[in-house]
Motif scaffolding. Structure first.
Motif, PDB file in Angstrom:
ATOM      1  N   THR A 186       0.834  -1.205   0.000  1.00 47.70           N
ATOM      2  CA  THR A 186       0.000   0.000   0.000  1.00 47.70           C
ATOM      3  C   THR A 186       0.871   1.259   0.000  1.00 47.70           C
ATOM      4  O   THR A 186       0.594   2.235  -0.718  1.00 47.70           O
ATOM      5  CB  THR A 186      -0.925   0.006   1.240  1.00 47.70           C
ATOM      6  N   LEU A 187       1.936   1.258   0.806  1.00 49.65           N
ATOM      7  CA  LEU A 187       2.841   2.410   0.855  1.00 49.65           C
ATOM      8  C   LEU A 187       3.483   2.673  -0.492  1.00 49.65           C
ATOM      9  O   LEU A 187       3.661   3.834  -0.910  1.00 49.65           O
ATOM     10  CB  LEU A 187       3.924   2.187   1.923  1.00 49.65           C
TER      11      LEU A 187
ATOM     12  N   ALA B 172       4.320  10.449  -1.597  1.00 54.64           N
ATOM     13  CA  ALA B 172       5.123  10.611  -0.386  1.00 54.64           C
ATOM     14  C   ALA B 172       4.326  11.177   0.779  1.00 54.64           C
ATOM     15  O   ALA B 172       4.435  10.693   1.911  1.00 54.64           O
ATOM     16  CB  ALA B 172       6.326  11.502  -0.676  1.00 54.64           C
ATOM     17  N   ASP B 173       3.497  12.233   0.548  1.00 58.41           N
ATOM     18  CA  ASP B 173       2.768  12.840   1.654  1.00 58.41           C
ATOM     19  C   ASP B 173       1.735  11.889   2.250  1.00 58.41           C
ATOM     20  O   ASP B 173       1.501  11.863   3.458  1.00 58.41           O
ATOM     21  CB  ASP B 173       2.099  14.144   1.206  1.00 58.41           C
ATOM     22  N   ARG B 174       1.097  11.060   1.381  1.00 61.86           N
ATOM     23  CA  ARG B 174       0.112  10.104   1.879  1.00 61.86           C
ATOM     24  C   ARG B 174       0.783   8.945   2.605  1.00 61.86           C
ATOM     25  O   ARG B 174       0.215   8.367   3.539  1.00 61.86           O
ATOM     26  CB  ARG B 174      -0.745   9.565   0.729  1.00 61.86           C
ATOM     27  N   ARG B 175       2.000   8.590   2.179  1.00 60.46           N
ATOM     28  CA  ARG B 175       2.740   7.534   2.888  1.00 60.46           C
ATOM     29  C   ARG B 175       3.012   7.975   4.323  1.00 60.46           C
ATOM     30  O   ARG B 175       2.830   7.217   5.272  1.00 60.46           O
ATOM     31  CB  ARG B 175       4.061   7.221   2.173  1.00 60.46           C
ATOM     32  N   THR B 176       3.454   9.252   4.468  1.00 61.72           N
ATOM     33  CA  THR B 176       3.723   9.781   5.809  1.00 61.72           C
ATOM     34  C   THR B 176       2.455   9.788   6.644  1.00 61.72           C
ATOM     35  O   THR B 176       2.462   9.452   7.831  1.00 61.72           O
ATOM     36  CB  THR B 176       4.286  11.211   5.712  1.00 61.72           C
ATOM     37  N   GLN B 177       1.335  10.145   6.010  1.00 63.46           N
ATOM     38  CA  GLN B 177       0.060  10.191   6.718  1.00 63.46           C
ATOM     39  C   GLN B 177      -0.368   8.800   7.197  1.00 63.46           C
ATOM     40  O   GLN B 177      -0.815   8.623   8.330  1.00 63.46           O
ATOM     41  CB  GLN B 177      -1.006  10.798   5.795  1.00 63.46           C
ATOM     42  N   LEU B 178      -0.216   7.776   6.341  1.00 70.29           N
ATOM     43  CA  LEU B 178      -0.583   6.418   6.717  1.00 70.29           C
ATOM     44  C   LEU B 178       0.284   5.906   7.860  1.00 70.29           C
ATOM     45  O   LEU B 178      -0.201   5.287   8.806  1.00 70.29           O
ATOM     46  CB  LEU B 178      -0.471   5.481   5.511  1.00 70.29           C
ATOM     47  N   LEU B 179       1.592   6.165   7.799  1.00 66.22           N
ATOM     48  CA  LEU B 179       2.494   5.724   8.863  1.00 66.22           C
ATOM     49  C   LEU B 179       2.147   6.396  10.189  1.00 66.22           C
ATOM     50  O   LEU B 179       2.255   5.784  11.269  1.00 66.22           O
ATOM     51  CB  LEU B 179       3.945   6.021   8.484  1.00 66.22           C
TER      52      LEU B 179
ATOM     53  N   VAL C  16      -0.316   5.977  15.641  1.00 66.36           N
ATOM     54  CA  VAL C  16      -1.346   6.344  16.616  1.00 66.36           C
ATOM     55  C   VAL C  16      -2.102   5.096  17.075  1.00 66.36           C
ATOM     56  O   VAL C  16      -2.377   4.921  18.271  1.00 66.36           O
ATOM     57  CB  VAL C  16      -2.322   7.378  16.016  1.00 66.36           C
ATOM     58  N   CYS C  17      -2.442   4.209  16.151  1.00 70.42           N
ATOM     59  CA  CYS C  17      -3.139   2.962  16.504  1.00 70.42           C
ATOM     60  C   CYS C  17      -2.304   2.127  17.471  1.00 70.42           C
ATOM     61  O   CYS C  17      -2.817   1.567  18.442  1.00 70.42           O
ATOM     62  CB  CYS C  17      -3.450   2.155  15.244  1.00 70.42           C
ATOM     63  N   SER C  18      -1.001   2.038  17.220  1.00 71.12           N
ATOM     64  CA  SER C  18      -0.114   1.255  18.079  1.00 71.12           C
ATOM     65  C   SER C  18      -0.022   1.856  19.474  1.00 71.12           C
ATOM     66  O   SER C  18      -0.005   1.143  20.479  1.00 71.12           O
ATOM     67  CB  SER C  18       1.282   1.174  17.469  1.00 71.12           C
TER      68      SER C  18
END
Length: 500
Positions: A401-402, A407-414, A419-421
């Motif tokens: 998926t990454l 690039a900006d959306r990859r940072t957002q997903l990470l 936050v979930c972790s």
């Protein structure tokens, strides 16, 4: 002027401080008995009288409700009954037979008073029938320790008494039947009788089943046979028994044997719930103290260790003879005890070894499952400050998926994954796992979702150049594929055919 109960003594100016029967009898009602512990105390007397069958009757009829405990024991003669009806009829220091379950000579009276205002005993021995009755209303009215002798025909269930034996009947059950709401009282009465039956099945489980050369005793509650409940689950193949150890003392031997109960995944739900009991596994872990084969105290480490989640499967059988009552400070209710210092010291040295098996079951299962998964969704990370769990950002699905995101959306997903972790509800998980671990399950995955996840994961792994053999092995060891392997294998087979 002196009170009538106080007699001057010419020799030393002392006096006799005779207690008021009307006042003291009320205090004797509040020793702390529950219905189940009171019934257990009466059953003790039946067992000590060599009974082989004990029947408990519980009849709800509003203010006329009654409970009866009938046995086929050796019974009592008139003089013996008169002695038995006295408070403190035998002292705790008097010699007893090894299998005598008595202690202070007060159990039958205080247990009965705690539940009712009228206790009648009907007994038969050598073809002679005798009766005696404590009526607390009569005691209060007279302010005397007065025991009446009612006709046998007035005693409920008197027709069930055999050639020998004893029947104890409780009437005017003011501590059980309040009389304010008949429907509610009926349900409460039935529930409490049922809970008492469960209690007796555990406290006397070694009498309800054959054990060595001891006699087996049949106990019924309203004609239902009680079934022995072994708190150690010894008949279950997954229970782990430890070695038997004996600590010899002048007063006798203390026998110790630890047991580790099965993990909840190895037993059915009914068995798991019964082993856990009303208070759950955490509160029921620890020592189970038996005196003359009768369970006295359970669910305690006697202050030697803490009750924790990781040790909740550990239970330790402790057995002492009645000759050690004083050393262990067995109380009137036979519901509390304290190990003497020399026993406590030995238990303290053994405790870590005793609980290590229970700890190992939970620790090993968690670590093993995490280690075997070749495509883990979560990572278990141990640091100097503790253990934490975080989402595995190297998972093939996440990496795939990454790779498809700017690039900006990859940072957002990470950031979302981080936050979930960091917000994993650890406290809620620990609470639920301690209360009902068999009810804590992962959200089930549908066939459609599994097919999609399998195809996406396989595609990501194929892009890495992995062989089909390697991919199959990885999937088979990792969730959610391992728990749904038949469907996963079907989808993998389809993908292989399509690729060919």
């Amino acid at each position: 002027m002196l009170d009538g109960n106080v007699r001057p003594d010419a020799g030393n100016f002392g006096f006799e401080a005779r207690p008021s029967a009307a006042s003291l009898v009320q205090s004797l009602r509040d020793f702390g008995y529950s219905l189940e512990t009171a019934l257990a105390d009466i059953v003790d007397n039946s067992i000590s009288a060599n009974a082989t069958r004990i029947e408990i009757f519980a009849k709800f009829d509003g203010p006329d409700s009654a409970i009866g405990i009938l046995d086929d024991g050796q019974g009592m003669g008139a003089e013996q009954l008169q002695l038995a009806m006295r408070l403190a009829s035998t002292g705790p220091s008097e010699g007893r037979q090894p299998d005598d379950l008595g202690r202070f000579g007060m159990g039958m009276k205080t247990a009965s008073f705690s539940q009712c205002r009228r206790m009648t005993v009907l007994t038969r021995k050598a073809k002679v029938t005798s009766t005696a009755r404590w009526d607390l209303d009569e005691v209060s009215r007279r302010d005397e320790w007065y025991v009446s002798r009612p006709p046998a025909t007035e005693v409920p269930w008197s027709d069930r008494l055999g050639e020998t034996g004893t029947l104890v009947v409780w009437q005017n059950l003011d501590r059980i039947v309040s009389g304010t709401d008949e429907g509610s009282d009926s349900r409460t009465f039935a529930r409490r009788v049922s809970e008492a039956a469960d209690h007796l099945e555990m406290v006397f489980h070694r009498f309800l089943q054959r054990e060595g050369g001891h006699r087996t005793i049949r106990i019924t509650v309203n004609r239902r046979d009680l079934i022995a409940f072994d708190p150690f689950g010894r008949k279950h193949a997954a229970t782990i028994p430890g070695p038997v150890e004996r600590l010899w003392t002048k007063a006798g031997a203390v026998t110790m044997q630890p047991f580790t109960l099965p993990h909840h995944s190895n037993v059915d739900q009914n068995t798991w719930e019964r082993l856990g009991g009303r208070d759950g596994f955490i509160k029921n872990q620890g020592f189970y103290l038996y005196r003359a084969r009768r369970l006295i105290v359970w669910g305690t480490w006697f202050g030697i260790a803490k009750q924790t989640e990781r040790t909740k499967l550990t239970r330790v059988l402790l057995e002492i003879p009645s000759s050690m009552d004083e050393a262990w400070k067995i109380n009137v209710l036979k519901a509390s005890a304290e190990p003497p210092d020399y026993v406590r010291r030995r238990l303290k040295t053994l405790i870590e070894t005793i609980v290590s098996t229970s700890k190992r079951i939970y620790t090993h299962r968690g670590v093993q499952q995490a280690a075997l998964a070749e495509i883990p969704t979560w990572q278990r990370i141990r640091t100097r400050t503790g253990i934490r769990y975080q989402i595995n950002s190297d998972h093939p699905l996440i990496q795939s998926t990454l790779a498809d995101l700017p690039a900006d959306r990859r940072t957002q997903l990470l950031t979302v994954l981080s936050v979930c972790s960091r917000t994993l509800p650890v406290d809620s998980l620990l609470h639920d796992l301690s209360e009902a671990p068999d009810q804590v399950n992962a959200t089930p995955i549908s066939v459609e979702e599994l097919d999609e996840v399998t195809r996406s994961t396989v595609a990501a792994l194929r892009q890495r150049g992995l062989s089909w053999e390697r991919i199959t092995k990885m999937l088979k060891s990792s969730p959610p594929f391992d728990a749904n392997w038949d469907e996963t294998a079907r989808v993998v087979g389809q993908i292989m055919t399509e690729e060919a």
